[in-house]
Design an enzyme around this catalytic site. Sequence first.
Site, mmCIF file in Angstrom:
data_model
loop_
_atom_site.group_PDB
_atom_site.id
_atom_site.type_symbol
_atom_site.label_atom_id
_atom_site.label_comp_id
_atom_site.label_asym_id
_atom_site.label_seq_id
_atom_site.Cartn_x
_atom_site.Cartn_y
_atom_site.Cartn_z
ATOM 1 N N HIS A 188 0.828 -1.205 0.000
ATOM 2 C CA HIS A 188 0.000 0.000 0.000
ATOM 3 C C HIS A 188 0.862 1.253 0.000
ATOM 4 O O HIS A 188 0.533 2.236 -0.640
ATOM 5 C CB HIS A 188 -0.939 0.013 1.199
ATOM 6 C CG HIS A 188 -2.057 -0.953 1.052
ATOM 7 N ND1 HIS A 188 -3.037 -0.765 0.115
ATOM 8 C CD2 HIS A 188 -2.329 -2.105 1.667
ATOM 9 C CE1 HIS A 188 -3.878 -1.776 0.188
ATOM 10 N NE2 HIS A 188 -3.471 -2.613 1.123
ATOM 11 N N GLU A 428 -8.924 -7.791 -25.952
ATOM 12 C CA GLU A 428 -7.654 -8.267 -25.392
ATOM 13 C C GLU A 428 -7.488 -9.771 -25.535
ATOM 14 O O GLU A 428 -6.483 -10.330 -25.131
ATOM 15 C CB GLU A 428 -7.521 -7.843 -23.926
ATOM 16 C CG GLU A 428 -8.683 -8.245 -23.038
ATOM 17 C CD GLU A 428 -8.541 -7.749 -21.596
ATOM 18 O OE1 GLU A 428 -7.436 -7.338 -21.203
ATOM 19 O OE2 GLU A 428 -9.543 -7.789 -20.875
ATOM 20 N N ASP A 452 -2.755 -7.887 -22.367
ATOM 21 C CA ASP A 452 -3.254 -9.251 -22.534
ATOM 22 C C ASP A 452 -3.283 -9.677 -24.000
ATOM 23 O O ASP A 452 -3.002 -10.829 -24.318
ATOM 24 C CB ASP A 452 -4.661 -9.384 -21.933
ATOM 25 C CG ASP A 452 -4.588 -9.595 -20.427
ATOM 26 O OD1 ASP A 452 -3.767 -10.422 -19.990
ATOM 27 O OD2 ASP A 452 -5.341 -8.932 -19.695
ATOM 28 N N CYS A 499 -5.726 0.956 -23.960
ATOM 29 C CA CYS A 499 -5.423 1.202 -22.541
ATOM 30 C C CYS A 499 -4.324 0.300 -22.006
ATOM 31 O O CYS A 499 -4.025 0.335 -20.821
ATOM 32 C CB CYS A 499 -6.688 1.072 -21.702
ATOM 33 S SG CYS A 499 -7.416 -0.565 -21.743
HETATM 34 C C1 PEP Z 1 -4.567 -4.983 -20.793
HETATM 35 O O1 PEP Z 1 -4.720 -6.205 -20.752
HETATM 36 O O2 PEP Z 1 -3.893 -4.394 -21.661
HETATM 37 C C2 PEP Z 1 -5.189 -4.133 -19.761
HETATM 38 C C3 PEP Z 1 -5.177 -2.819 -19.875
HETATM 39 O O3 PEP Z 1 -5.772 -4.740 -18.710
HETATM 40 P P1 PEP Z 1 -4.976 -5.326 -17.445
HETATM 41 O O4 PEP Z 1 -3.551 -4.845 -17.560
HETATM 42 O O5 PEP Z 1 -5.683 -4.812 -16.251
HETATM 43 O O6 PEP Z 1 -5.139 -6.799 -17.644
HETATM 44 MG MG MG Z 2 -6.201 -7.093 -19.502
#
Ligand code: PEP
Ligand code: MG
Length: 585
Positions: A188, A428, A452, A499
């Site tokens: 944390h 993903e 992913d 993302c």
């Molecule tokens: C991804 O898989 O790119 C993603 C943004 O999700 P996470 O990293 O939370 O799996």
């Molecule tokens: Mg992901």
Amino acid sequence: MGLAASPGIAVGKAWPIDRRRLKTPRARLEPGQVGPEVERFRAAIEAADAQLAEVREKAAAVEGAEHLAIIDMHRLMLKDEMLVNEAQRLIQTECVNAEWAVRRAIRKIKGAFSELADEYFKERRADIDYVGERIVKNLLGQATEVEEPPPDGAIIVSHDLSPADTALLLHERSVGAFVTDVGTRTSHTAIVARALEVPAVVGTGRLSALAVRGDWIVVDGSRGVVILNPSAAERADYEAARRRQLEHERALLATRDLPATTQDGVTVQLVGNIEFAEEIPNLLAHGGAGVGLYRTEFLYLARQDLPDEEEHYRTYRRVLEALAPRPVTIRTFDLGGDKLPVGAKAEAENPAMGLRGLRYCLRNLEIFRPQLRGMLRASVHGNLRVMFPMVSGAAEVRAAKRLLNELCDELRREGVEARVPSVGIMVEVPAAAQLADRLAKEVDFFSIGTNDLIQYTMAIDRQNKDVAYLYRPLHLSVLRTLKFVCDSARAAGIPVSMCGEMAGEPFFVLVLLGLGIHELSMNGPSIPLVKRVVREARASDGQALLARLLELTTAGEIEAEVKSEMARRFPGLLDSDASIGPAGG
Ligand code: PEP
Ligand code: MG
């Protein structure tokens, strides 16, 4: 040396905080002492609870839900039946003193946790220790509540810091850096320090035993370096490095309020990835135009019980209101595999490919429904978008959307105000990417999760260092996949966001512009540099570059081409050894 837990350089005076474990006395009770000992034990719990309530009240004045949730979790742990009953049983049947009974009960509870190897559960053991320590301190009459606050810019050095300590110290808002002997990047302390941009190094071993109040100390949170009693030359070097870093950041922030628009007029939304509401001020300070990924599973992982609908509602409402009218993309729980709430640990041979994300939620409606109902209610307070993780096909998307609509009707029948937000999916899983043309007709937007997507496309475990060399965002198979997803979104007229970590790397900006991505979502501090590259780039150059890349074959050839183009277009902007991509994500 320790672990780089939160970037930034700090030079200041050490402020050691003694958090060493107390020595627990052990004694045998006479039969007549048992009753009073149980009373003494209960009084210590009450006292500890009252102290935590006071800590909570102070923290509530400035800190957000995350810290309060941790303190609440500690208060719940104090009353936990396993702890209270076990300690009381030991006092009554084994006639041991309360201090010793508490230690043994804590050890037993921790034993149940230690079979679980992952870092998250290790951190929860630290929480249990903290709670046990507080009861024992009260039994020994050593619970000091009022501590002298550190002076401005002090560097906090401690064996360990409880989440409550960190929250309280940051309450002062003047901490220069944190250094702890133990801890990991997911402690944390590390998470909160990163969110609030305080440099931190954790896992330094035994520094807290060496540092004396007032010693000079240098902390480089980007490299995990701590120098106790630096020489005058070292201090001067780090002071200079710190000034350069701050100047560099300030220069980049000059464009904070300007749009990320290319030289040829293409605007890309630069938004943030957040795990806690506490990160919002930091995101806005870096010019974030909204949130592109709110990983809600973190809300759930920092505790033992399930958040109820009301808590979901309040949390999301707070985030939405803090950012309105900017868009906030809330991702439903990406739970499952190794990300499960305490007590719900399911063993899976291959968690990344197991019951995870939307699959897990559709199977555990008692967890999914309160989250969706909370979101639907919060939706009226801002610009909400909901997105589902780990989608592999249209049937899952339809099931999730059906549920969302049913819950909205249900709320309205109950007379509760609710609004169905715009709904998107994470792309993903390669299966979903292959179906992008069909899925684009089912949803309002796509968000590409490259972390992913690359893992599954390349068949490499994100956590496995041996195959990290294959983590190549510019591998032709990844590039073709990205192109198909973006082309499909464009044909269907829906926006596409990215993302994964790839989105925050300036090195990839031209390629991403070439793909026609509308929104890039990244950690707040990555925004200024990406924005600078976008503002100096031409989308048409990106398109031309992409066309050339798609003619090449190996990842090495493609990376070399991007590197030479970036060096030509942005001389000096990127480090000569700019990373080709994140090593895992
Ligand atoms: C991804 O898989 O790119 C993603 C943004 O999700 P996470 O990293 O939370 O799996
Ligand atoms: Mg992901």
